[in-house]
Design a protein around this motif. Structure first.
Motif, PDB file in Angstrom:
ATOM      1  N   PRO A 159     -38.959   6.300   6.800  1.00  0.00           N
ATOM      2  CA  PRO A 159     -38.751   7.751   6.667  1.00  0.00           C
ATOM      3  C   PRO A 159     -39.765   8.597   7.450  1.00  0.00           C
ATOM      4  N   HIS A 160     -41.035   8.137   7.526  1.00  0.00           N
ATOM      5  CA  HIS A 160     -42.021   8.964   8.254  1.00  0.00           C
ATOM      6  C   HIS A 160     -41.645   9.104   9.729  1.00  0.00           C
ATOM      7  N   THR A 161     -40.910   8.144  10.259  1.00  0.00           N
ATOM      8  CA  THR A 161     -40.479   8.204  11.661  1.00  0.00           C
ATOM      9  C   THR A 161     -39.178   8.997  11.793  1.00  0.00           C
ATOM     10  N   ILE A 162     -38.190   8.646  10.986  1.00  0.00           N
ATOM     11  CA  ILE A 162     -36.854   9.252  11.121  1.00  0.00           C
ATOM     12  C   ILE A 162     -36.907  10.747  10.782  1.00  0.00           C
ATOM     13  N   ASP A 163     -37.624  11.098   9.719  1.00  0.00           N
ATOM     14  CA  ASP A 163     -37.720  12.519   9.350  1.00  0.00           C
ATOM     15  C   ASP A 163     -38.386  13.325  10.464  1.00  0.00           C
ATOM     16  N   ALA A 164     -39.435  12.745  11.055  1.00  0.00           N
ATOM     17  CA  ALA A 164     -40.149  13.469  12.119  1.00  0.00           C
ATOM     18  C   ALA A 164     -39.271  13.598  13.364  1.00  0.00           C
ATOM     19  N   LEU A 165     -38.518  12.561  13.700  1.00  0.00           N
ATOM     20  CA  LEU A 165     -37.649  12.643  14.884  1.00  0.00           C
ATOM     21  C   LEU A 165     -36.587  13.732  14.691  1.00  0.00           C
ATOM     22  N   GLN A 166     -36.036  13.800  13.482  1.00  0.00           N
ATOM     23  CA  GLN A 166     -35.004  14.812  13.224  1.00  0.00           C
ATOM     24  C   GLN A 166     -35.599  16.225  13.213  1.00  0.00           C
ATOM     25  N   LYS A 167     -36.714  16.358  12.535  1.00  0.00           N
ATOM     26  CA  LYS A 167     -37.282  17.699  12.348  1.00  0.00           C
ATOM     27  C   LYS A 167     -38.004  18.210  13.596  1.00  0.00           C
ATOM     28  N   HIS A 168     -38.691  17.323  14.294  1.00  0.00           N
ATOM     29  CA  HIS A 168     -39.585  17.794  15.356  1.00  0.00           C
ATOM     30  C   HIS A 168     -39.160  17.405  16.775  1.00  0.00           C
ATOM     31  N   VAL A 169     -38.160  16.537  16.915  1.00  0.00           N
ATOM     32  CA  VAL A 169     -37.738  16.148  18.278  1.00  0.00           C
ATOM     33  C   VAL A 169     -36.282  16.559  18.519  1.00  0.00           C
ATOM     34  N   PHE A 170     -35.363  15.948  17.791  1.00  0.00           N
ATOM     35  CA  PHE A 170     -33.931  16.284  17.956  1.00  0.00           C
ATOM     36  C   PHE A 170     -33.627  17.512  17.085  1.00  0.00           C
ATOM     37  N   ASN A 171     -34.177  18.660  17.491  1.00  0.00           N
ATOM     38  CA  ASN A 171     -34.068  19.855  16.651  1.00  0.00           C
ATOM     39  C   ASN A 171     -33.549  21.071  17.426  1.00  0.00           C
ATOM     40  N   ASP A 172     -33.008  20.836  18.631  1.00  0.00           N
ATOM     41  CA  ASP A 172     -32.508  21.919  19.489  1.00  0.00           C
ATOM     42  C   ASP A 172     -33.620  22.797  20.057  1.00  0.00           C
ATOM     43  N   LEU A 173     -34.880  22.421  19.836  1.00  0.00           N
ATOM     44  CA  LEU A 173     -36.005  23.151  20.434  1.00  0.00           C
ATOM     45  C   LEU A 173     -36.759  22.241  21.397  1.00  0.00           C
ATOM     46  N   ILE A 174     -37.311  21.170  20.852  1.00  0.00           N
ATOM     47  CA  ILE A 174     -38.024  20.200  21.695  1.00  0.00           C
ATOM     48  C   ILE A 174     -37.009  19.430  22.531  1.00  0.00           C
TER      49      ILE A 174
END
Ligand SMILES: [Zn+2]
Ligand SMILES: [Zn+2]
Length: 369
Positions: A159-174
């Protein structure tokens, strides 16, 4: 018997941005049309380079490898244990499977071949969301939506990886949120630490373990990473592929590495442990405050000593392949990989760990374990 083929797309631990950690895994000698990867630091560019070498250049390993320190190239023998089975480029069975499963593969140009190969990597197991473990995968990800691609990709992680990828990478900003496409060609899926998961494409079990990887610079909150065990369900052979890691800290409630080694010693007979790919980012001269959540030789040897004690074999860890990855390419006179390798070999002998086979993970090569 060789059980696993591991192609090193990247093993660099920064600060150079080129070919950071990414490994492609497959069962040895099979001609599957799909592959898995651990981490996504490398990607399409490294695949193109590997394919451009052609099959005939991939024989043997009597060659020079890039170093950029005392000499720009150094003999490969400096970096590997002589008993390690290694070859330059992609394995014959992988090239064969690409030809067998891809119509017109042989007549395609190198870029189109690389697309095909990349599309065949259907499952990524990410150790943690630091840039050097995801950058290739993220930048390559739009190619999943090429029209002729019928394959989907799943990014797995704790979860620490998947949540961060969703929230901070694949987020339409980054980066565009490609996981929101209705075609669902890119999916993020969480795993649970210590829970056995069936690999979707190979007859393997995948077992992730949460480990410590320093603390946040601003928050001081613990940063986590992952070790993966891959186990062939039939032969029971295993490999361990590690993300960035630090030793368990004294006074900390979670003894994550201690628990991990205990699991390994209790569940994997030493003869079935075909190898450990593990980081050793910094040389012995590094002070503890310079490690930033990584290992130096003394700490890696401490961990291997713990494993050795748990196995309690009269031959120590003799025959075990330890493949060192993620060495930091810092400014130095000598290649830090060679310094670290020498230090590890010295310490392993001093601590009576048996006849360990310690090598450096070399980008652009395939290992047979
Ligand atoms: Zn990291
Ligand atoms: Zn890293």
């Amino acid at each position: 018997m060789v059980a696993f083929e591991i192609t090193i797309l990247g093993a660099n631990g920064g600060p150079s941005e080129y070919a950071t950690q990414c490994f492609i895994l497959k069962p040895a000698r099979t001609e599957d049309s799909e592959l898995i990867a651990v981490d996504g630091g490398g990607g399409m560019h490294q695949l193109r380079e590997l394919l451009a070498q052609g099959q005939n250049d991939n024989e043997g390993y009597d060659e020079l490898v890039l170093s950029f320190y005392e000499h720009d190239r150094e003999p490969i023998e400096f970096f590997i244990d002589p008993r390690l089975t290694i070859q330059k480029g992609l394995s014959k069975s992988l090239l064969q499977s690409l030809k067998r499963h891809g119509a017109h593969f042989e007549s395609a140009n190198t870029t189109n071949k690389a697309f095909k190969l990349f599309q065949g990597i259907t499952d990524y197991y990410i150790t943690h969301p630091h840039f050097d473990h995801i950058n290739g995968l993220v930048i390559n990800s739009p190619s999943i939506y090429e029209q002729e691609n019928t394959k989907k990709k799943t990014i797995w992680g704790l979860p620490h990886t998947i949540d961060a990828l969703q929230k901070h990478v694949f987020n339409d900003l980054i980066w565009p949120d490609l996981t929101a496409e209705r075609s669902e060609k890119l999916k993020l899926r969480s795993l649970n630490s210590k829970e056995i998961q069936k690999c979707t494409i190979f007859p393997w079990d995948v077992i992730p373990f949460k480990v410590h990887h320093g603390v946040g610079v601003k928050t001081g909150a613990p940063v986590y990473s992952t070790f993966y065990i891959f186990r062939d369900r039939k032969s029971k052979d295993c490999i361990i592929v590690c993300g960035d890691v630090e030793q368990d800290r004294g006074g900390c409630e979670e003894n994550l590495l201690e628990e991990f080694w205990l699991y390994v010693a209790e569940n994997i007979p030493l003869v079935h442990l075909k190898g450990i790919l593990v980081e050793c980012s910094c040389p012995l001269s590094s002070k503890p405050e310079q490690l930033y959540g990584h290992l130096s030789p003394i700490y890696l040897i401490n961990e291997l000593s713990n494993l050795n004690t748990l196995y309690n074999s009269s031959r120590g860890l003799s025959g075990l392949n330890v493949i060192v990855t993620h060495v930091k390419a810092t400014a130095a006179k000598r290649d830090p990989r060679l310094t670290i390798l020498e230090e590890l070999r010295f310490l392993a002998q001093e601590r009576n760990l048996g006849d360990l086979r310690i090598s450096i993970a070399l980008e652009g090569h395939t290992l047979f374990l």
